[in-house]
Write a protein that holds these residues in place. Sequence first.
Motif, short mmCIF file in Angstrom:
data_model
loop_
_atom_site.label_atom_id
_atom_site.label_comp_id
_atom_site.label_asym_id
_atom_site.label_seq_id
_atom_site.Cartn_x
_atom_site.Cartn_y
_atom_site.Cartn_z
N ASP A 169 1.22 -1.61 0.01
CA ASP A 169 0.23 0.20 -0.07
C ASP A 169 0.77 1.02 -0.49
N PRO A 170 1.29 1.66 -1.16
CA PRO A 170 2.16 2.65 -1.13
C PRO A 170 1.75 3.97 -0.93
N PRO A 171 2.47 5.38 -0.66
CA PRO A 171 1.85 6.56 -1.56
C PRO A 171 1.74 7.01 -2.72
N ASP A 172 0.94 7.59 -3.27
CA ASP A 172 0.23 7.55 -4.77
C ASP A 172 1.71 8.10 -5.33
N ILE A 213 4.99 7.64 -5.17
CA ILE A 213 5.48 6.32 -5.44
C ILE A 213 5.26 4.80 -5.71
N ALA A 214 3.58 4.78 -5.90
CA ALA A 214 2.72 3.70 -6.52
C ALA A 214 3.31 3.44 -7.32
N GLU A 215 4.32 3.92 -8.34
CA GLU A 215 4.75 3.60 -9.83
C GLU A 215 5.26 2.78 -10.02
N PHE A 216 6.92 2.80 -9.11
CA PHE A 216 7.86 1.92 -8.62
C PHE A 216 8.08 1.67 -7.10
N THR A 217 6.89 1.15 -6.82
CA THR A 217 6.95 0.34 -6.26
C THR A 217 6.06 -0.55 -6.92
N VAL A 218 7.33 -2.20 -5.92
CA VAL A 218 6.34 -3.68 -6.50
C VAL A 218 5.75 -4.16 -5.74
N LEU A 239 11.48 14.33 -0.92
CA LEU A 239 10.54 13.64 -1.05
C LEU A 239 9.13 13.57 -0.38
N PRO A 240 8.26 13.82 -1.42
CA PRO A 240 7.33 13.98 -0.28
C PRO A 240 6.59 12.83 0.56
#
Length: 265
Positions: free
Chosen positions: A17-20, A22-27, A110-111
Amino acid sequence: MTTPRIPVLLYHAVMDDPPDWIAEFTVTPKDFGAQLDAIVDSGRTPVGISALAGHFAGNSPLPERPVVLTFDDGFADLPGPTAEALASRSLPATAYLTTGAITPGRRSLLPPAPMMTLSQAPLLEQHGLEVGAHTVTHPQLDTLPPRTLRRELGEPKAVLEDLLGHEVAHLAYPHGYNSRAVRKAALGAGYASAVAVRHALSSETDESYRIARLILRRGHTVADIEAWMDGRGAPVAPYPDSLPTIGYRLFRRARAAVRGPVFAG
């Protein structure tokens, strides 16, 4: 004869459940485990960035089919389940830490996100990760004036060396942004290597101060990992910057001159 292709993978957060931002770069942890298993099954030999940099410097040979795993920023999962997943498979890796984002009371560009703390950096080494620097605040380095650039490169190196008790010789450019001046400054700051992004496979003729990496996105699959391990599915560095890359750098510099330092992301 083709140039040997070296996959250098770039991970960020490994979480469900990453923050929005960084979500695109989260696995996810599940996908991460499957990707690590694919790396093990590929027959590639994992090495740290120090081994690759040493080879570029002419100091040491590489195994026949190397692969390098890297992690940027210092998200909260890194010294816990992510490091444990790597250690359980005997996979070395390199972690590049943004010191302003992981030091209580300090600030960065960084956010907000769950982050590890600076005091946990020795734990990374206990799990077999080598530690590198990723600036203080995560700015677009190629837009900074020389004095600010020197601080962004020198301070995290000194902070990490004081904590770990040994040299920290490797750097990652935030979002891969660099230039000839930035690369020269990285050398002057005492780094032995610096990694960029470039979305490409590295090679034995790659540049020590902008080593190409392949950035993992949430949509990447085991099939993508298998292709990269086979030396397929991406261009091969080194190659010159494209005209759009140069043009975008000029735009970002003009914007930074008006607005000040900008988050690299």
